[in-house]
Every structure is written in C-alpha cells, then in structure tokens.
Design a protein around this motif. Sequence first.
Motif, PDB file in Angstrom:
ATOM      1  N   SER A  97      50.116  40.246  46.537  1.00 55.42           N
ATOM      2  CA  SER A  97      48.680  40.365  46.653  1.00 55.42           C
ATOM      3  C   SER A  97      48.100  41.474  45.546  1.00 55.42           C
ATOM      4  N   LEU A  98      48.804  42.486  45.058  1.00 59.49           N
ATOM      5  CA  LEU A  98      48.548  43.234  43.865  1.00 59.49           C
ATOM      6  C   LEU A  98      48.330  42.465  42.593  1.00 59.49           C
ATOM      7  N   ALA A  99      49.395  41.309  42.336  1.00 59.51           N
ATOM      8  CA  ALA A  99      49.317  40.735  41.222  1.00 59.51           C
ATOM      9  C   ALA A  99      48.184  39.597  41.175  1.00 59.51           C
ATOM     10  N   VAL A 100      47.498  39.229  42.503  1.00 59.24           N
ATOM     11  CA  VAL A 100      46.314  38.623  42.509  1.00 59.24           C
ATOM     12  C   VAL A 100      45.095  39.516  42.536  1.00 59.24           C
ATOM     13  N   LEU A 101      44.783  40.579  43.224  1.00 56.23           N
ATOM     14  CA  LEU A 101      43.742  41.546  43.334  1.00 56.23           C
ATOM     15  C   LEU A 101      43.480  42.300  42.011  1.00 56.23           C
ATOM     16  N   ILE A 102      44.528  42.393  41.384  1.00 55.31           N
ATOM     17  CA  ILE A 102      44.286  43.181  40.117  1.00 55.31           C
ATOM     18  C   ILE A 102      43.441  42.581  39.055  1.00 55.31           C
ATOM     19  N   PHE A 122      40.613  42.827  27.746  1.00 56.08           N
ATOM     20  CA  PHE A 122      41.582  43.332  28.704  1.00 56.08           C
ATOM     21  C   PHE A 122      41.708  42.689  30.075  1.00 56.08           C
ATOM     22  N   SER A 123      40.400  41.925  30.625  1.00 53.86           N
ATOM     23  CA  SER A 123      40.740  41.088  31.789  1.00 53.86           C
ATOM     24  C   SER A 123      41.405  39.950  31.471  1.00 53.86           C
ATOM     25  N   VAL A 124      41.373  39.199  30.179  1.00 53.82           N
ATOM     26  CA  VAL A 124      42.410  38.176  29.968  1.00 53.82           C
ATOM     27  C   VAL A 124      43.773  38.598  29.724  1.00 53.82           C
ATOM     28  N   PHE A 125      44.074  39.611  29.094  1.00 56.92           N
ATOM     29  CA  PHE A 125      45.254  40.272  29.000  1.00 56.92           C
ATOM     30  C   PHE A 125      46.041  40.849  30.298  1.00 56.92           C
ATOM     31  N   GLN A 126      45.243  40.990  31.103  1.00 54.62           N
ATOM     32  CA  GLN A 126      45.675  41.516  32.579  1.00 54.62           C
ATOM     33  C   GLN A 126      45.932  40.385  33.374  1.00 54.62           C
ATOM     34  N   THR A 127      45.131  39.240  33.399  1.00 52.22           N
ATOM     35  CA  THR A 127      45.411  38.022  34.133  1.00 52.22           C
ATOM     36  C   THR A 127      46.619  37.478  33.510  1.00 52.22           C
ATOM     37  N   LEU A 129      49.294  38.804  32.356  1.00 53.96           N
ATOM     38  CA  LEU A 129      50.297  39.777  32.696  1.00 53.96           C
ATOM     39  C   LEU A 129      50.805  39.390  34.294  1.00 53.96           C
ATOM     40  N   CYS A 130      49.732  39.024  34.956  1.00 55.23           N
ATOM     41  CA  CYS A 130      49.754  39.058  36.512  1.00 55.23           C
ATOM     42  C   CYS A 130      50.281  37.587  36.769  1.00 55.23           C
TER      43      CYS A 130
END
Length: 227
Positions: A97-102, A122-127, A129-130
Amino acid sequence: MLSISKLLKKSGHQIFLNILNVLGISICWSLFIVPAIFLLPFYWAIAYLAITFIPATTAVFAVMNQIAEGKKYKFGMFIKSFFHYFTRSFRIGLLFSLAVLIPLSQWWYYININNSYLIFIFSVFQTYLCLTFLSTQVYTIPILVAEDCKVIKAMNKSIKAFMGNTWYTIGLFVQIICITLLISLTVIGFFLLYISMLAIFVLNASKNLDFAKKEESISENRVEQTI
C-alpha cells in the motif's frame, strides 16, 4: 524454463479445467472487495482495502496452490486460509500500500500544488523506485503460501528470484499489469475470474523458476559424473 507465452497457455488450460473453482474462489474474494467499491466512502475504502485486500488475495493463492497440487476444494478453505495467513499478509499489504500511495500522493502534489520541473523529475524517480520494489516482490505471496514461511524470508527469496531472473520477472510484472487492466474493463469478468486467473498464472511462473533450478542442478550433476 517455459516462456511467458507458454505459461499463459498452460495457465489458460488449468483455468479451463478448474473453471468452477475459479469462479467460486473469485466470488469469495470479490465479497471482500465489493464494500470498498460500492459502499464505503473514499478514505474508509482505502483503509478497508489496506487491511483486507492482500490477505484475501493471499487466501486465493493458497487455495489455488492446493488445487494445483491435486487437492479437492472443500467448503471453508478460503476463510481458513484467510485467517491462517492474515497477520503475515497484512504486513505485506501495508508495504504494498505504501509503495502505491507514495507515488500517487507525489503525483497529486505535482498536478495540484507544485507543477515545477524539479517536482516532476522527483515524481518520475519515486514512481520508478516503487515500481521496482513491487516487481521484486512478485513472488512473495506464492513463496509464502508454498512454504508457509515468515514474511521476511518470503520477501528475501522473492528479491533473490528477481535478481537471478530480472528480465523474466519484469516480463511477468508487465503481464500482470496488462491482465489487470484488460479484465478491469469488464466488471463481471473482474469479479468472477480475475483473481483466480492471476493466481494460477503467477503460481505457475513461480514454480517455473524452481523447475528451471532443478534442471540446472540435474545437468550439473550429469556433467560432474561424466567428468
């Protein structure tokens, strides 16, 4: 090792042979999902799914794994598996859930509050990683139900399987996303078929890796004997 396309054919054959079990188990799973989609307010629905979605999914995997091993489906197997794996699968569910919600919250922040170029990167990089984390955990639930082990052990084994079969796992992960998107277009198909079909496919993919390892060990033993 079987290719993804051959795994799809094999899974389709097993689904056809066990269609009544596929329907029945998928309906049991759907009973956990329906309240979140049709009854509960948005934020309550998210909390409800965080608690029940992965445990219910794990129960489906457990039952389908037993059916694949030749056991007959008995009334109550789904509920028994749900409670048996609940604590462990609940922990897995929180991580997923955290990996989706972040990344979702990050993209919401970018679209609605700050749409600067830096936030976009940052959003692309975070996506990325998740999604990478989720792809490393493709085998966690199959390992959990097959070995009835602890969460950490199942997750570590899944990561090792990903590292040893990276492109195979990425292909499997893409297939999971594609199957989910396609079946989601048909409401009836989603509630009656989706989760059991997905469980059969992912279980076969996981066992395919074990079979490949056994073949490698057998061939190595044969080479050593000839030497």
